[in-house]
Design a protein around this motif. Structure first.
Motif, PDB file in Angstrom:
ATOM      1  N   LEU A 103      79.722  57.614  81.232  1.00 22.96           N
ATOM      2  CA  LEU A 103      78.972  58.790  81.673  1.00 22.96           C
ATOM      3  C   LEU A 103      79.394  60.028  80.901  1.00 22.96           C
ATOM      4  CD1 LEU A 103      78.745  58.324  85.543  1.00 22.96           C
ATOM      5  CD2 LEU A 103      76.978  57.962  83.827  1.00 22.96           C
ATOM      6  N   TYR A 104      80.692  60.123  80.628  1.00 21.39           N
ATOM      7  CA  TYR A 104      81.171  61.300  79.909  1.00 21.39           C
ATOM      8  C   TYR A 104      80.603  61.329  78.489  1.00 21.39           C
ATOM      9  CZ  TYR A 104      84.349  65.224  79.801  1.00 21.39           C
ATOM     10  OH  TYR A 104      84.865  66.483  79.783  1.00 21.39           O
ATOM     11  N   VAL A 105      80.623  60.159  77.836  1.00 19.39           N
ATOM     12  CA  VAL A 105      80.080  60.069  76.482  1.00 19.39           C
ATOM     13  C   VAL A 105      78.581  60.392  76.484  1.00 19.39           C
ATOM     14  CG1 VAL A 105      79.501  58.412  74.652  1.00 19.39           C
ATOM     15  CG2 VAL A 105      81.815  58.464  75.600  1.00 19.39           C
ATOM     16  N   MET A 106      77.849  59.852  77.464  1.00 16.91           N
ATOM     17  CA  MET A 106      76.396  60.013  77.468  1.00 16.91           C
ATOM     18  C   MET A 106      75.962  61.404  77.967  1.00 16.91           C
ATOM     19  SD  MET A 106      75.676  57.157  76.186  1.00 16.91           S
ATOM     20  CE  MET A 106      73.896  57.240  76.195  1.00 16.91           C
ATOM     21  N   LEU A 107      76.548  61.850  79.080  1.00 16.87           N
ATOM     22  CA  LEU A 107      76.088  63.112  79.671  1.00 16.87           C
ATOM     23  C   LEU A 107      76.440  64.322  78.810  1.00 16.87           C
ATOM     24  CD1 LEU A 107      76.760  62.595  83.497  1.00 16.87           C
ATOM     25  CD2 LEU A 107      74.651  62.289  82.208  1.00 16.87           C
ATOM     26  N   THR A 108      77.560  64.223  78.070  1.00 18.85           N
ATOM     27  CA  THR A 108      77.937  65.374  77.245  1.00 18.85           C
ATOM     28  C   THR A 108      77.053  65.519  76.009  1.00 18.85           C
ATOM     29  OG1 THR A 108      79.653  63.990  76.240  1.00 18.85           O
ATOM     30  CG2 THR A 108      80.361  65.534  77.966  1.00 18.85           C
ATOM     31  N   VAL A 109      76.136  64.556  75.785  1.00 22.44           N
ATOM     32  CA  VAL A 109      75.139  64.735  74.728  1.00 22.44           C
ATOM     33  C   VAL A 109      74.174  65.846  75.139  1.00 22.44           C
ATOM     34  CG1 VAL A 109      73.221  63.649  73.483  1.00 22.44           C
ATOM     35  CG2 VAL A 109      75.293  62.327  73.980  1.00 22.44           C
ATOM     36  N   TRP A 110      73.784  65.830  76.420  1.00 25.32           N
ATOM     37  CA  TRP A 110      72.743  66.751  76.875  1.00 25.32           C
ATOM     38  C   TRP A 110      73.247  67.865  77.809  1.00 25.32           C
ATOM     39  CZ3 TRP A 110      71.699  61.442  76.560  1.00 25.32           C
ATOM     40  CH2 TRP A 110      70.740  61.090  75.603  1.00 25.32           C
ATOM     41  N   LEU A 111      74.299  67.571  78.582  1.00 25.57           N
ATOM     42  CA  LEU A 111      74.773  68.563  79.544  1.00 25.57           C
ATOM     43  C   LEU A 111      75.952  69.339  78.965  1.00 25.57           C
ATOM     44  CD1 LEU A 111      74.681  66.429  82.832  1.00 25.57           C
ATOM     45  CD2 LEU A 111      72.856  67.746  81.750  1.00 25.57           C
ATOM     46  N   VAL A 112      76.021  70.609  79.275  1.00 21.80           N
ATOM     47  CA  VAL A 112      77.084  71.458  78.722  1.00 21.80           C
ATOM     48  C   VAL A 112      77.789  72.217  79.845  1.00 21.80           C
ATOM     49  CG1 VAL A 112      76.010  71.747  76.461  1.00 21.80           C
ATOM     50  CG2 VAL A 112      75.401  73.308  78.325  1.00 21.80           C
ATOM     51  N   GLN A 113      78.947  72.760  79.544  1.00 24.17           N
ATOM     52  CA  GLN A 113      79.699  73.571  80.501  1.00 24.17           C
ATOM     53  C   GLN A 113      80.237  74.794  79.772  1.00 24.17           C
ATOM     54  OE1 GLN A 113      80.304  73.412  83.964  1.00 24.17           O
ATOM     55  NE2 GLN A 113      80.956  75.468  83.356  1.00 24.17           N
TER      56      GLN A 113
ATOM     57  N   PHE B  69      77.122  51.963  73.970  1.00 25.57           N
ATOM     58  CA  PHE B  69      76.800  50.554  74.243  1.00 25.57           C
ATOM     59  C   PHE B  69      78.052  49.769  74.618  1.00 25.57           C
ATOM     60  CE2 PHE B  69      72.836  50.815  71.382  1.00 25.57           C
ATOM     61  CZ  PHE B  69      71.994  50.883  72.479  1.00 25.57           C
ATOM     62  N   THR B  70      79.128  49.990  73.870  1.00 32.52           N
ATOM     63  CA  THR B  70      80.361  49.221  74.114  1.00 32.52           C
ATOM     64  C   THR B  70      80.973  49.575  75.464  1.00 32.52           C
ATOM     65  OG1 THR B  70      80.747  49.131  71.740  1.00 32.52           O
ATOM     66  CG2 THR B  70      82.629  48.651  73.167  1.00 32.52           C
ATOM     67  N   MET B  71      81.055  50.881  75.738  1.00 35.80           N
ATOM     68  CA  MET B  71      81.587  51.310  77.045  1.00 35.80           C
ATOM     69  C   MET B  71      80.721  50.758  78.175  1.00 35.80           C
ATOM     70  SD  MET B  71      84.324  53.064  76.868  1.00 35.80           S
ATOM     71  CE  MET B  71      85.356  53.945  75.740  1.00 35.80           C
ATOM     72  N   GLY B  72      79.398  50.803  77.959  1.00 34.51           N
ATOM     73  CA  GLY B  72      78.473  50.315  78.986  1.00 34.51           C
ATOM     74  C   GLY B  72      78.615  48.819  79.204  1.00 34.51           C
ATOM     75  N   ALA B  73      78.787  48.068  78.107  1.00 35.78           N
ATOM     76  CA  ALA B  73      78.927  46.605  78.221  1.00 35.78           C
ATOM     77  C   ALA B  73      80.220  46.253  78.966  1.00 35.78           C
ATOM     78  CB  ALA B  73      78.919  45.972  76.839  1.00 35.78           C
ATOM     79  N   ILE B  74      81.313  46.945  78.635  1.00 29.54           N
ATOM     80  CA  ILE B  74      82.582  46.651  79.323  1.00 29.54           C
ATOM     81  C   ILE B  74      82.474  47.030  80.802  1.00 29.54           C
ATOM     82  CG2 ILE B  74      85.061  47.153  79.415  1.00 29.54           C
ATOM     83  CD1 ILE B  74      84.956  47.674  76.400  1.00 29.54           C
ATOM     84  N   PHE B  75      81.785  48.144  81.081  1.00 32.19           N
ATOM     85  CA  PHE B  75      81.581  48.545  82.479  1.00 32.19           C
ATOM     86  C   PHE B  75      80.809  47.469  83.246  1.00 32.19           C
ATOM     87  CE2 PHE B  75      78.127  50.414  85.139  1.00 32.19           C
ATOM     88  CZ  PHE B  75      78.872  50.541  86.306  1.00 32.19           C
ATOM     89  N   VAL B  76      79.694  47.028  82.673  1.00 27.73           N
ATOM     90  CA  VAL B  76      78.848  46.040  83.370  1.00 27.73           C
ATOM     91  C   VAL B  76      79.611  44.735  83.598  1.00 27.73           C
ATOM     92  CG1 VAL B  76      76.786  44.619  83.152  1.00 27.73           C
ATOM     93  CG2 VAL B  76      76.662  47.050  82.636  1.00 27.73           C
ATOM     94  N   LEU B  77      80.311  44.276  82.549  1.00 35.51           N
ATOM     95  CA  LEU B  77      81.061  43.014  82.687  1.00 35.51           C
ATOM     96  C   LEU B  77      82.182  43.143  83.721  1.00 35.51           C
ATOM     97  CD1 LEU B  77      81.346  41.716  79.014  1.00 35.51           C
ATOM     98  CD2 LEU B  77      80.104  40.675  80.925  1.00 35.51           C
ATOM     99  N   SER B  78      82.903  44.259  83.691  1.00 37.86           N
ATOM    100  CA  SER B  78      83.990  44.462  84.656  1.00 37.86           C
ATOM    101  C   SER B  78      83.445  44.498  86.081  1.00 37.86           C
ATOM    102  CB  SER B  78      84.732  45.776  84.372  1.00 37.86           C
ATOM    103  OG  SER B  78      85.257  45.787  83.088  1.00 37.86           O
ATOM    104  N   TRP B  79      82.309  45.161  86.241  1.00 38.86           N
ATOM    105  CA  TRP B  79      81.708  45.288  87.583  1.00 38.86           C
ATOM    106  C   TRP B  79      81.211  43.925  88.060  1.00 38.86           C
ATOM    107  CZ3 TRP B  79      76.872  48.558  89.246  1.00 38.86           C
ATOM    108  CH2 TRP B  79      77.039  48.961  90.590  1.00 38.86           C
ATOM    109  N   LEU B  80      80.658  43.135  87.105  1.00 35.69           N
ATOM    110  CA  LEU B  80      80.204  41.792  87.459  1.00 35.69           C
ATOM    111  C   LEU B  80      81.387  40.934  87.910  1.00 35.69           C
ATOM    112  CD1 LEU B  80      77.953  39.625  87.485  1.00 35.69           C
ATOM    113  CD2 LEU B  80      78.516  39.142  85.103  1.00 35.69           C
TER     114      LEU B  80
END
Lengths: 224, 131
Positions: free
Chosen positions: A73-83, A133-144
């Motif tokens: 989420l940090y990698v993806m959201l910081t593309v579009w969201l700013v602080q 993609f890699t972070m997302g794949a590891i997340f999905v596999l870990s959650w599974l």
């Protein structure tokens, strides 16, 4: 050799911390489970059996999935969201995927750019998103794995309580699965959110995660 | 990538829950041995298949030696098992009108509870059980 250790000290230090913590978790978790089994009049298990048990697997993977979700989420959201004012954010005007020129891809690749950044087309498009993609794949596999191991561990507990086991599909809707999941998610989101905000006003001299000590609170996307 | 997820989803439950055919067969055999002992009124043999805590609680509740106490429980003598579930150190064998719970002690499966009738959503009501 000394140079190798010095130049890779950050990843090596976290690797050692990870292995040490995992070993500690294994020992502590084994004693904890055996204490519960003893209290229920059941046989205690060996460390080897614990390391291959669903109890150990669910305790490990429920934390892994939440950590990888956090970074996804940090990698993806910081593309579009700013602080405004945070070194964790890009400058406000840079929100979005940015130009090829700024990202140094295709015709704008430098001599030292990775080959996949220069290739263009699908290969560059995939490489441009490979971290997510890699972070997302590891997340999905870990959650599974958490869902399957948690299901097995929960059913083992149900049988100790003289109750029928439930199906994996039912476990995915069960409070045990969501309590394990959400207790980890909330802490990750709190930590990331507070880091983004606290780093507006607080400093850590020498850390790239902080702005330089003398930087303005208004300075955004500046790392020390 | 899709086949990989499907394989993982199918294999992981078996790997992690230890519910391979070897465990199922061992549980089924041990439950059958207990049922045979009950059917033939081999009470000493039935007691030998009880987990230590289950045997202790049975003797304490009846204030009798195990073989006499278990004979008084009038356990049902069911037929073939309908379903066997094994998760880690626990197993459940369901018959028509009877359910057994087993637990793994070292390398063998022993009876954790027997003479169990469903009280859903509450736990089973068992004639004898440990823990």
């Amino acid at each position: 050799m000394r140079r190798f250790f010095r130049e890779n000290s950050l990843s090596l230090a976290f690797g050692v911390l990870f292995l040490g913590s995992l070993a500690g978790q294994a020992i502590a978790g084994w004693h904890q489970l055996n204490d519960e089994l003893f209290a229920d009049g059941l046989d205690r298990i060996t460390l080897g059996s614990y390391l291959t048990s669903s109890s150990f697997a669910v305790d490990v993977t429920e934390n892994w999935q939440s950590e990888y979700l956090q970074f996804l989420l940090y990698v993806m959201l910081t593309v579009w969201l700013v602080q405004r004012g945070s070194p964790e954010s890009k400058p406000l005007k840079d929100a979005g995927q940015e130009s090829d020129e700024k990202q140094k891809v295709g015709a704008y690749a430098r001599p030292d750019s990775p080959k996949l950044a220069r290739a263009g087309g699908l290969r560059t498009a995939l490489y441009s998103r490979s971290l997510g993609f890699t972070m997302g794949a590891i997340f999905v596999l870990s959650w599974l794995v958490q869902s399957v191991a948690g299901w097995a561990a929960y059913n083992e507990t149900r049988m100790q309580q003289l109750r029928d086991p439930i199906a994996w599909g039912s476990y995915l809707l069960h409070s045990d699965f969501w309590a394990r999941t959400l207790q980890n998610w909330q802490s990750e989101f709190l930590a990331v959110g507070s880091m983004a905000v606290l780093s507006i006003y607080l400093r850590q001299r020498g850390s790239p995660e902080s702005k330089p000590v003398g930087s303005s609170h208004e300075a955004t996307g500046v790392e020390g | 990538m899709r086949w990989w997820f499907a394989a993982l989803a199918l294999l992981l439950p078996m790997i992690l829950s230890g519910c391979g055919s070897g465990q199922d067969a061992a549980v089924r055999d041990r439950a059958a041995a207990f049922q045979d002992a009950v059917a033939t009124q081999d009470w000493a043999g039935a007691c030998a298949l009880l987990a230590p805590e289950t045997r202790t609680e049975l003797e304490a509740a009846a204030k009798l030696p195990c073989a006499e106490a278990i004979a008084e429980e009038k356990l049902p003598a069911p037929g073939r098992p309908d379903r066997v579930d094994v998760f880690g150190t626990m197993a459940e064998v369901r018959y028509q009108g009877e359910t057994l719970f087993l637990t793994r002690f070292a390398d063998e499966w022993l009876l954790h509870a027997a003479g169990c009738t469903p009280q859903r959503p509450k736990p089973y009501d068992c004639a004898l059980h440990g823990g």
